[in-house]
Design an enzyme around this catalytic site. Structure first.
Site, PDB file in Angstrom:
ATOM      1  CE1 TYR A 325     140.818  -7.052 -38.408  1.00 45.63           C
ATOM      2  CE2 TYR A 325     138.494  -7.124 -38.975  1.00 45.63           C
ATOM      3  CZ  TYR A 325     139.778  -6.660 -39.215  1.00 45.63           C
ATOM      4  OH  TYR A 325     140.003  -5.809 -40.257  1.00 45.63           O
ATOM      5  CD  GLU A 401     119.858   8.869 -47.021  1.00 44.61           C
ATOM      6  OE1 GLU A 401     118.879   9.597 -47.294  1.00 44.61           O
ATOM      7  OE2 GLU A 401     120.933   8.913 -47.639  1.00 44.61           O
TER       8      GLU A 401
END
Ligand SMILES: [Zn+2]
Ligand SMILES: [Zn+2]
Length: 421
Positions: A325, A401
């Site tokens: 990458y 969350e």
């Protein structure tokens, strides 16, 4: 802090985004839990991709393309008014990690990975990325009558490298033309991180995440009895010299005032018993950098030094460096332009400049085509001390969350503010 840019007003769609995103929060959490309980490894995101494609079709996207770079899904949403093109990206793959978090939707999935049976877990939080981008798709599809420009939604497979012997990920998507027709004027993406508390967004202009390359060195000696090393060529001692020699590349030959770098040997294999000098030794390592010229320079020096040390020991040496990458570089002008949006969404005190990350991201391949901004969304609950939260890739990685709604709001506002500029 630039206070003048803080005053820039939100796009006319801002109110609509807020209402729609908040109404969708429970659904986004439900999507994330479903993906979390059903994780899929790189290039195997069949179920995930199916759910994504069905969702985009249900939202009447103008185009939905599936099977991109194996399992990728690309959706095009055209606004009612002309304008620029913005790409938004989420990665979909999970990791070969056996989950240790005690949750009702914890993963019990097992699968084959490079010939081994492994546990599978969304230990990097890509389940959250997919759910967030599905949420953004629904929010913005609902506003398309007021929307300017075109949005390209990229759901990408295999960010964590494809299985051995396969191609995949962002590089393959770009090769297959994901960034063409239409070419995005900007690309945005986010990553959830345990390094920041929930509610906080982290950003960094310029080089933000390292390049990552795989190094493999084989030292070719000549086998002999361990009691009579002079009859052969010892690749074990030579490999030890190579390991130590490689340390001088970063410490002595790299300008660390410019950018940091790392050369690590993580595996070394050779020999079967105490009194036999083997024929060869194989080493594997990783090279990280934050500048493409430094990256090439380090590769050259690693090869030169390993070969020269081996020659000194009369051993042969094969160096193989696989470029994985590139450096994740956030376009400085784009980052500055979008910072007021991030501050408005998370609150100025919750929008922080973060240090460079030695981890890597193949989002960098998209940034090579179009200016891009990749930012971080914190997931560590306030009850957990920051340094003690299980990091991404840990079997105990945990997401608060509440980060999902922030992610949906951030990406939707960033996209719309860019399109309305
Ligand atoms: Zn990861
Ligand atoms: Zn990741």
């Amino acid at each position: 802090m630039d206070t003048t840019t803080q005053a820039r007003p939100a796009s006319p769609l801002a109110g609509g985004i807020e209402t729609a995103a908040r109404a969708l929060e429970a659904q986004v959490i439900a999507w994330r839990r479903d993906f979390h309980a059903n994780p899929e490894l790189g290039n195997r995101e069949f179920r995930t991709a199916g759910i994504v494609a069905e969702h985009l079709r249900k939202l009447s996207f103008d185009e939905v393309t599936t099977g991109v770079a194996h399992t990728g899904v690309v959706g095009l949403l055209k606004g009612a008014r002309p304008g620029p093109v913005v790409a938004l990206r989420a990665d979909m793959d999970a990791l070969p990690v056996a989950e240790e978090v005690d949750l009702p939707f914890a993963s019990k999935v097992r699968a084959e990975w490079n010939g081994e049976q492994v546990g599978v877990m969304h230990a990097c939080g890509h389940d959250a990325h997919v759910a967030i981008l599905m949420g953004v798709a629904e929010v913005l599809a609902g506003l398309r009558a007021q929307l300017r420009g075109t949005l390209k939604f990229i759901f990408q497979p295999a960010e964590e490298l494809p299985p051995e012997g396969e191609e995949g990920g962002a590089k393959m998507m770009v090769e297959q033309g994901v960034m063409d027709n239409p070419r995005p004027d900007a690309v945005f993406g986010l990553h959830v991180t345990s390094r920041l508390p929930v509610g906080v967004i982290g950003y960094r202009p310029g080089p933000a995440m390292a390049s990552a390359d795989t190094l493999r060195i084989t030292i070719h000696g000549r086998q002999t009895h361990g009691a009579m090393p002079w009859y052969g060529v010892d690749p074990i001692v030579t490999s030890a010299q190579v390991v130590l020699g490689l340390q001088t590349i970063v410490s002595r030959e790299t300008d660390l005032t410019h950018e940091p770098a790392v050369v690590t040997i993580g595996a070394i294999k050779g020999g079967v018993r105490e009194n036999i000098i083997p024929d060869s030794v194989e080493m594997r390592g990783t090279i990280r950098s934050f500048d493409e010229a430094m990256r090439d320079d380090i590769h050259e020096r690693v090869t030169y030094l390993a070969e020269a040390i081996s020659r000194g020991a009369r051993a042969g040496c094969t160096v193989c460096i696989r470029k994985n990458y590139p450096v994740t570089v956030n376009d400085p002008a784009l980052t500055e332009a979008m910072l007021p949006t991030l501050r408005r969404v998370a609150g100025a005190q919750h929008t922080v400049l973060v240090p460079k990350v030695m981890g890597s991201e193949d989002f960098s391949f998209f940034q090579r085509v179009s200016p891009g901004l990749f930012f971080f969304v914190g997931v560590t609950p306030e009850t957990v001390e920051l340094g003690k939260s299980a990091p991404n890739h840990s079997p105990r990685f945990f997401i608060d969350e509440r980060a999902l709604l922030l992610g949906v709001r951030a990406l939707a506002h960033v996209a719309c503010d860019y399109l309305e500029r």
